[in-house]
Design a protein around this motif. Sequence first.
Motif, PDB file in Angstrom:
ATOM      1  N   ARG A  36      60.305  21.056  13.190  1.00  0.00           N
ATOM      2  CA  ARG A  36      61.557  20.647  12.551  1.00  0.00           C
ATOM      3  C   ARG A  36      61.594  19.146  12.258  1.00  0.00           C
ATOM      4  O   ARG A  36      62.012  18.732  11.177  1.00  0.00           O
ATOM      5  CB  ARG A  36      62.736  21.041  13.446  1.00  0.00           C
ATOM      6  N   ALA A  55      72.665  32.263  10.526  1.00  0.00           N
ATOM      7  CA  ALA A  55      72.952  31.072  11.325  1.00  0.00           C
ATOM      8  C   ALA A  55      74.381  31.113  11.810  1.00  0.00           C
ATOM      9  O   ALA A  55      75.285  31.552  11.084  1.00  0.00           O
ATOM     10  CB  ALA A  55      72.746  29.816  10.480  1.00  0.00           C
ATOM     11  N   SER A  68      66.190  31.750  12.297  1.00  0.00           N
ATOM     12  CA  SER A  68      67.464  31.070  12.571  1.00  0.00           C
ATOM     13  C   SER A  68      67.162  29.587  12.727  1.00  0.00           C
ATOM     14  O   SER A  68      65.997  29.194  12.854  1.00  0.00           O
ATOM     15  CB  SER A  68      68.086  31.618  13.862  1.00  0.00           C
ATOM     16  N   PRO A  69      68.175  28.722  12.759  1.00  0.00           N
ATOM     17  CA  PRO A  69      67.899  27.280  12.914  1.00  0.00           C
ATOM     18  C   PRO A  69      67.083  26.975  14.164  1.00  0.00           C
ATOM     19  O   PRO A  69      66.226  26.096  14.140  1.00  0.00           O
ATOM     20  CB  PRO A  69      69.306  26.668  12.989  1.00  0.00           C
ATOM     21  N   ALA A  70      67.288  27.718  15.249  1.00  0.00           N
ATOM     22  CA  ALA A  70      66.553  27.453  16.493  1.00  0.00           C
ATOM     23  C   ALA A  70      65.069  27.801  16.365  1.00  0.00           C
ATOM     24  O   ALA A  70      64.257  27.341  17.161  1.00  0.00           O
ATOM     25  CB  ALA A  70      67.167  28.258  17.641  1.00  0.00           C
ATOM     26  N   ASP A  71      64.719  28.636  15.382  1.00  0.00           N
ATOM     27  CA  ASP A  71      63.333  29.083  15.224  1.00  0.00           C
ATOM     28  C   ASP A  71      62.532  28.242  14.235  1.00  0.00           C
ATOM     29  O   ASP A  71      61.377  28.580  13.947  1.00  0.00           O
ATOM     30  CB  ASP A  71      63.310  30.551  14.754  1.00  0.00           C
ATOM     31  N   VAL A  82      67.248  29.904   6.371  1.00  0.00           N
ATOM     32  CA  VAL A  82      67.189  30.772   7.557  1.00  0.00           C
ATOM     33  C   VAL A  82      67.812  32.118   7.209  1.00  0.00           C
ATOM     34  O   VAL A  82      68.638  32.211   6.292  1.00  0.00           O
ATOM     35  CB  VAL A  82      67.919  30.135   8.765  1.00  0.00           C
ATOM     36  N   ASP A 105      75.961  25.764  13.645  1.00  0.00           N
ATOM     37  CA  ASP A 105      74.582  25.296  13.861  1.00  0.00           C
ATOM     38  C   ASP A 105      73.893  24.740  12.630  1.00  0.00           C
ATOM     39  O   ASP A 105      72.869  24.101  12.743  1.00  0.00           O
ATOM     40  CB  ASP A 105      73.683  26.479  14.317  1.00  0.00           C
ATOM     41  N   TRP A 106      74.375  25.037  11.448  1.00  0.00           N
ATOM     42  CA  TRP A 106      73.511  24.904  10.270  1.00  0.00           C
ATOM     43  C   TRP A 106      74.315  24.618   9.023  1.00  0.00           C
ATOM     44  O   TRP A 106      75.325  25.274   8.775  1.00  0.00           O
ATOM     45  CB  TRP A 106      72.738  26.225  10.109  1.00  0.00           C
ATOM     46  N   ARG A 109      79.624  36.199  19.284  1.00  0.00           N
ATOM     47  CA  ARG A 109      78.710  35.266  18.612  1.00  0.00           C
ATOM     48  C   ARG A 109      79.437  34.386  17.607  1.00  0.00           C
ATOM     49  O   ARG A 109      78.818  33.540  16.957  1.00  0.00           O
ATOM     50  CB  ARG A 109      77.598  36.029  17.891  1.00  0.00           C
TER      51      ARG A 109
END
Lengths: 157, 254
Positions: free
Chosen positions: B133, B154, B126-129, B151, B158-159, A71
């Motif tokens: 937005r 992350a 998380s940023p995707a959630d 968040v 991404d963030w 990850r």
Amino acid sequence: MSGAAKDIEEIVREHAFFEGLLEPFGKLISGCAKNVHFQPGEYLFHEGDAADQFYLIRQGCVALEIKAPGRGAITFQTVREDEVVGVEWLIPPYRWSYDARAAEFTRAIAMDGACLRRKCEADHDLGYEVMKRFMPVLIQRLQAAQMQILDVYGEQA
Amino acid sequence: MWTLEIEPDGPASAAAAPGQFNMLTAFGVGEAAISLSGDPAEPGRLVHTIRAVGPVSHALAQLRPGAALGLRGPFGAGWPMAEAAGRDVVIMAGGLGLAPLRPAIYRLLAERARYGQVQVLYGARSPADILFRRELESWRRRLDVEIEVTVDHAAVSDWRGHVGVVTTLLGRAAFDPANTVALVCGPEIMMRFCAAALGDAGVKAEAIHLSMERNMKCAIGLCGHCQFGPVFICRDGPVFRYDQVAGLLRHKEL
């Protein structure tokens, strides 16, 4: 006392983390302090390194990260001005358990952990004062970790 | 996460107040209580945001444009918008909890001059959630409202924003605790922590409002499915003052 030393003492005592610090303690603590800055992307320290400092953030943002297999690096906390990075200098084996990266240009006061530990051992009133200020940071971090572990926004929540 | 826009096929229902909910039926499957998440200034456009977790919400999420569904409502007591007039407003939302608060945010922004400082503090997994937005980004560009998003974790790539629990945003928010109304919605654990943090900041329990969630069935306080101690969530809530439910929130059994 030199002009530079006086400046750093003022900076330390004006930082939110040491708000209300008595003058004699301010002198002792600032004797372990130095001004530092980090460019965006520069690391303050890495996991496994000796935790011989902590940082009072004056400007900018520091991302605390852990590497997770498959990850990459995951940020689990950001620390901004008026806050403090690092409690590991307090507790043996004085070793960082995560990476700290400047997410933007960051100015900070770096405090020499070994220097401050020696002064706290020699003056327990100072030690108690320092502990009183670090305990809330530890408790807040523990509570945040509880929330993150519970994954309260996940589908099971 | 799915957002349904529903047009009435027949007489329009009464205009909903921010924080109220409708009972939506997926025919042949069942009925579920879903908060309205749209703009209260557009009463003909009934917007609901759902997470497909159970059979009903899953069936609702699979409806195609033009499909029919059943609707009863609006029900319940919403956010105290009148009480907030003239005062600072702190909104704390977590995860999908931003959806029931969005109508209140629309109302605050539409009548911006009626309120003091407006702070919207939102926490996501998380940023995707992050919900809504694009809208959050658009609100952030305004100079008369503070929008902060954090968040839980992350990926570094991404963030660039805050990482940490939503309560950490409170210390940086500018508001007068003695003259503040707080609106909180999200998972119950998050709401308990938020209410405690607001209390620590000096906001009185009577000025903190939470939107509670339980399994609602009749929506009119008869069946008892959503009973929460002495109150029914559907009839007496879903929005409650914190001082009315603080004791109940400590009971594991409720």
